[in-house]
Design an enzyme around this catalytic site. Structure first.
Site, short mmCIF file in Angstrom:
data_model
loop_
_atom_site.label_atom_id
_atom_site.label_comp_id
_atom_site.label_asym_id
_atom_site.label_seq_id
_atom_site.Cartn_x
_atom_site.Cartn_y
_atom_site.Cartn_z
N HIS A 23 0.42 -1.01 -0.50
CA HIS A 23 0.05 -0.19 -0.23
C HIS A 23 0.75 1.17 0.01
O HIS A 23 1.98 0.95 0.00
CB HIS A 23 -0.81 -0.24 1.54
CG HIS A 23 -0.03 0.15 2.80
ND1 HIS A 23 0.65 -0.81 2.98
CD2 HIS A 23 -0.48 0.80 3.87
CE1 HIS A 23 1.10 -0.31 3.90
NE2 HIS A 23 0.47 0.35 4.52
N HIS A 25 1.43 4.03 2.52
CA HIS A 25 1.84 4.31 3.80
C HIS A 25 3.26 5.04 3.26
O HIS A 25 3.94 4.28 2.48
CB HIS A 25 1.02 3.97 4.76
CG HIS A 25 0.44 4.22 5.85
ND1 HIS A 25 -0.74 3.51 5.70
CD2 HIS A 25 -0.79 5.53 5.17
CE1 HIS A 25 -1.85 4.02 6.62
NE2 HIS A 25 -1.76 5.32 6.01
N ASP A 27 6.14 4.91 4.88
CA ASP A 27 6.47 3.93 6.11
C ASP A 27 6.78 2.95 4.47
O ASP A 27 7.69 1.79 4.91
CB ASP A 27 6.40 3.81 6.76
CG ASP A 27 5.25 2.93 7.16
OD1 ASP A 27 4.50 3.27 6.52
OD2 ASP A 27 4.63 2.17 7.80
N HIS A 28 5.98 2.67 3.78
CA HIS A 28 5.74 1.80 2.67
C HIS A 28 6.66 2.03 1.63
O HIS A 28 6.43 1.15 0.59
CB HIS A 28 4.11 0.92 2.88
CG HIS A 28 4.42 0.09 4.51
ND1 HIS A 28 4.69 -1.19 4.15
CD2 HIS A 28 3.97 0.85 5.46
CE1 HIS A 28 4.43 -1.49 5.65
NE2 HIS A 28 3.79 -0.25 6.21
N HIS A 118 -7.36 -2.80 5.64
CA HIS A 118 -6.24 -1.95 5.99
C HIS A 118 -6.60 -0.15 6.21
O HIS A 118 -6.60 1.10 5.78
CB HIS A 118 -5.12 -1.49 5.66
CG HIS A 118 -4.10 0.03 5.82
ND1 HIS A 118 -4.21 -0.49 7.36
CD2 HIS A 118 -3.21 -0.38 5.38
CE1 HIS A 118 -3.00 0.00 8.21
NE2 HIS A 118 -2.38 0.95 6.93
N ASP A 141 0.16 -4.35 6.05
CA ASP A 141 -0.41 -3.49 7.18
C ASP A 141 -2.07 -3.95 7.04
O ASP A 141 -2.65 -4.01 5.67
CB ASP A 141 -0.61 -2.70 7.19
CG ASP A 141 0.91 -1.45 7.56
OD1 ASP A 141 2.17 -2.57 7.85
OD2 ASP A 141 0.89 -0.43 7.45
N HIS A 216 7.18 -5.13 11.55
CA HIS A 216 5.94 -3.89 11.75
C HIS A 216 5.31 -3.78 13.14
O HIS A 216 4.36 -3.39 13.56
CB HIS A 216 4.98 -4.08 10.52
CG HIS A 216 4.29 -2.47 10.21
ND1 HIS A 216 3.93 -1.71 11.24
CD2 HIS A 216 4.38 -1.71 9.30
CE1 HIS A 216 3.22 -0.58 10.77
NE2 HIS A 216 3.96 -0.53 9.48
#
Length: 264
Positions: A23, A25, A27-28, A118, A141, A216
């Site tokens: 996805h 976000h 941090d990804h 999510h 996530d 995570h």
């Protein structure tokens, strides 16, 4: 730090044919530029494929534009022998993300994407990798997700996110008591779209996964006492076959069976 991990593993960057995003976000997706540059200037043979659910086109286009000047500078400085035009940049490989879909199947490696929960992030996916009779599933996530359980049936290793909401609740109360309303609001919001360690253990049991590796981790349990608190209740759900991941943990699945754990 994901590209640093590739380097620590001794993997030649020019062997990277693709990146799979769960996805979008921050941090990804935050290391895409480093992976792109590091594999390009080490003789990657083609543009880097970036697989992801719908929306990945925007991410890749934005990254390519953000680093367009950087790419021009490197070509001008090092020459096309080091920074070849034929392999510059990234290419989006989008898929729907609302149902399971096979992305790669070359008669040895099979990669399947599947939807996870999510919300409000939609689409969000996990991935299953099947290779020579062995299997690994990565949750991405997600909250506790029936679609993940279905995708992880019989997996050798389920790598599942985990958030200790009993610890997050204390952090939320502490932030509120300190007058930090914004941080308190964030801590109040995040429990409903992540999975607790106990829920991840239940998902692994229902899927029949041999090993569960929790990753995570929120909040990051950086000492032995914190790790015990983080894992509270897991032993009653899944007494064995569980590990907390840490940076550069190496998980090896030998062709003959079993799962080995080490470090890069």
């Amino acid at each position: 730090g994901s590209f640093e991990t590739v380097q620590a593993a001794g993997i030649s960057a020019n062997r990277l044919a693709g990146v799979l995003l769960t996805h979008f976000h921050s941090d990804h997706i935050g290391d895409l530029s480093e992976i792109n540059l590091g594999s390009w200037v080490t003789a990657r043979p083609a543009p880097l494929s970036v697989y992801g659910p719908n929306g990945v086109e925007r991410v890749v286009a934005g990254e390519n534009e953000a680093f367009a000047l950087d790419a021009d500078y490197r070509i001008a400085h090092h020459g096309k022998g080091v920074a070849p035009l034929r392999s510059k940049g990234m290419v989006a490989r989008a898929f729907d993300g609302s149902a399971p879909v096979v992305l790669i199947d070359d008669n040895e490696l099979k990669v399947t994407a599947f939807p996870v929960k999510h919300n409000p992030v939609d689409p969000a996916v996990g991935y299953r990798f099947d290779y020579q009779g062995r299997s690994v599933v990565i949750s991405g996530d997600t909250a506790y997700s029936e679609s993940l359980i279905a995708a992880a049936k019989g997996a050798d290793v389920l790598i599942h996110e985990a958030q200790a909401n009993h610890m997050v609740a204390k952090m939320q109360r502490a932030a509120a008591a300190a007058g930090n309303a914004t941080l308190a609001k964030i801590f109040a919001d995040i429990p409903d779209y992540h999975t607790t360690p106990e829920e991840a253990a239940r998902a692994a049991n229902e899927a029949g996964a041999t090993w569960l590796v929790l990753t995570h981790l929120t909040p990051a349990p950086d000492n032995a006492i914190a790790r015990r608190i983080f894992m509270r209740g897991v032993g009653k759900v899944r007494p064995a076959g569980v590990k907390l991941a840490d940076d550069r943990m190496l998980v090896t699945l030998p062709q003959g069976g079993g799962v080995d754990f080490g470090r890069l």
